[in-house]
Design a protein around this motif. Structure first.
Motif, PDB file in Angstrom:
ATOM      1  N   ASP A 201     -50.926 -75.662  -4.783  1.00  0.00           N
ATOM      2  CA  ASP A 201     -51.623 -74.533  -4.161  1.00  0.00           C
ATOM      3  C   ASP A 201     -50.706 -73.796  -3.207  1.00  0.00           C
ATOM      4  OD1 ASP A 201     -54.177 -73.087  -3.172  1.00  0.00           O
ATOM      5  OD2 ASP A 201     -53.310 -73.950  -1.344  1.00  0.00           O
ATOM      6  N   PHE A 202     -49.982 -74.538  -2.381  1.00  0.00           N
ATOM      7  CA  PHE A 202     -49.061 -73.912  -1.427  1.00  0.00           C
ATOM      8  C   PHE A 202     -47.969 -73.124  -2.152  1.00  0.00           C
ATOM      9  CE2 PHE A 202     -44.925 -74.283   0.734  1.00  0.00           C
ATOM     10  CZ  PHE A 202     -45.183 -73.549   1.890  1.00  0.00           C
ATOM     11  N   LEU A 203     -47.351 -73.717  -3.161  1.00  0.00           N
ATOM     12  CA  LEU A 203     -46.278 -73.037  -3.865  1.00  0.00           C
ATOM     13  C   LEU A 203     -46.781 -71.784  -4.573  1.00  0.00           C
ATOM     14  CD1 LEU A 203     -44.332 -76.082  -5.357  1.00  0.00           C
ATOM     15  CD2 LEU A 203     -43.699 -74.688  -3.366  1.00  0.00           C
ATOM     16  N   ALA A 204     -47.999 -71.840  -5.135  1.00  0.00           N
ATOM     17  CA  ALA A 204     -48.546 -70.660  -5.810  1.00  0.00           C
ATOM     18  C   ALA A 204     -48.761 -69.521  -4.823  1.00  0.00           C
ATOM     19  CB  ALA A 204     -49.861 -71.029  -6.489  1.00  0.00           C
ATOM     20  N   ARG A 205     -49.104 -69.850  -3.590  1.00  0.00           N
ATOM     21  CA  ARG A 205     -49.355 -68.814  -2.577  1.00  0.00           C
ATOM     22  C   ARG A 205     -48.092 -68.314  -1.897  1.00  0.00           C
ATOM     23  NH1 ARG A 205     -51.306 -70.627   1.642  1.00  0.00           N
ATOM     24  NH2 ARG A 205     -51.508 -72.861   1.245  1.00  0.00           N
TER      25      ARG A 205
END
Length: 251
Positions: free
Chosen positions: A245-249
């Motif tokens: 989730d963090f990397l996608a954002r």
């Protein structure tokens, strides 16, 4: 098997996942190897091109510099060199324990290289209590299975596992203090950073990631309940979802 030569260092790495995906570099802990990320390979590899090296002196990677070269700043320089050899000029990085600590040095050494950082089970110092405990350890006491250690650390001979353990113990004696950036340097790291930490980490209490979170200008903090020093192993499903989730954002 894939290797790169970095000024005399023969560095092993594995590739997984989508070869056409954005690069994601996974960095293991001291006394471990890239195999430490086995619970992340499928989940992360569905989106990313994974680069999973064995750090200097670990696993199948050599160490022409001896024990003194097994420190955070040198590990960081090696990873920067690996990315250059592979033609990677921008990547996301996930590190656990020593793999997280070296990323602080990497972000300062090559500020244009990291798109995002994930620091799991890391610290910015070794405190006095930890050092006192650490000094009581021996290669045998820190190695649950000597036969497994021999099988893991194969690049430099049958007994190389002992040098890896001795290098880890040596951290307690001189602490590689020169390898930890000063707080003012950490404040200069502008890379989006996720700090993931277990609330039951045996080495670094929760106050450590909270302090690091306060220093980094663009950081997010996630404390996982009932989780130890290696959140990617203790809580792999949580860890994978949170990191992805963090990397996608942010990357």
């Amino acid at each position: 098997m894939p290797y790169v030569d970095l000024d005399g260092l023969r560095m092993y790495y594995a590739e997984h996942g989508r070869l056409d995906g954005p690069p994601l570099v996974l960095l293991h802990a001291f006394m471990a190897t890239g195999e430490q990320w086995r619970r992340q390979i499928d989940a992360f590899g569905a989106r990313y091109r994974l680069i999973v090296p064995d750090l200097r002196g670990h696993g199948r990677t050599g160490n022409p510099g001896g024990l003194a070269a097994m420190n955070h700043r040198q590990f960081a320089r090696d990873v920067v060199g690996l990315c250059g050899a592979l033609g990677i000029d921008r990547a996301a990085f996930v590190g656990v324990s020593t793999g997280a600590m070296l990323l602080l040095s990497l972000a300062l050494e090559a500020p244009d290289l990291p798109q995002a950082l994930v620091l799991a089970g890391g610290t910015l110092r070794y405190d006095a209590d930890l050092r006192r405990w650490w000094r009581t350890m021996t290669p045998e006491s820190v190695t649950p299975s000597i036969e497994r250690a021999r099988a893991m650390h194969t690049a430099m001979g049958f007994e190389h596992w002992r040098l890896v353990a001795e290098a880890w113990i040596a951290l307690s004696q001189h602490a590689h203090e020169e390898d930890f950036p000063e707080p003012d340097e950490i404040r200069e790291i502008r890379v989006p950073t996720l700090i993931v930490h277990g609330d039951r980490d045996r080495y670094f209490p929760v106050a450590i990631p909270v302090e690091l979170y306060g220093l980094l200008p663009d950081a997010e903090l996630c404390i996982l309940p009932n989780t130890g020093h290696f959140p990617q192993a203790d809580r792999p499903e949580w860890f994978n979802d949170i990191v992805l989730d963090f990397l996608a954002r942010r990357s």
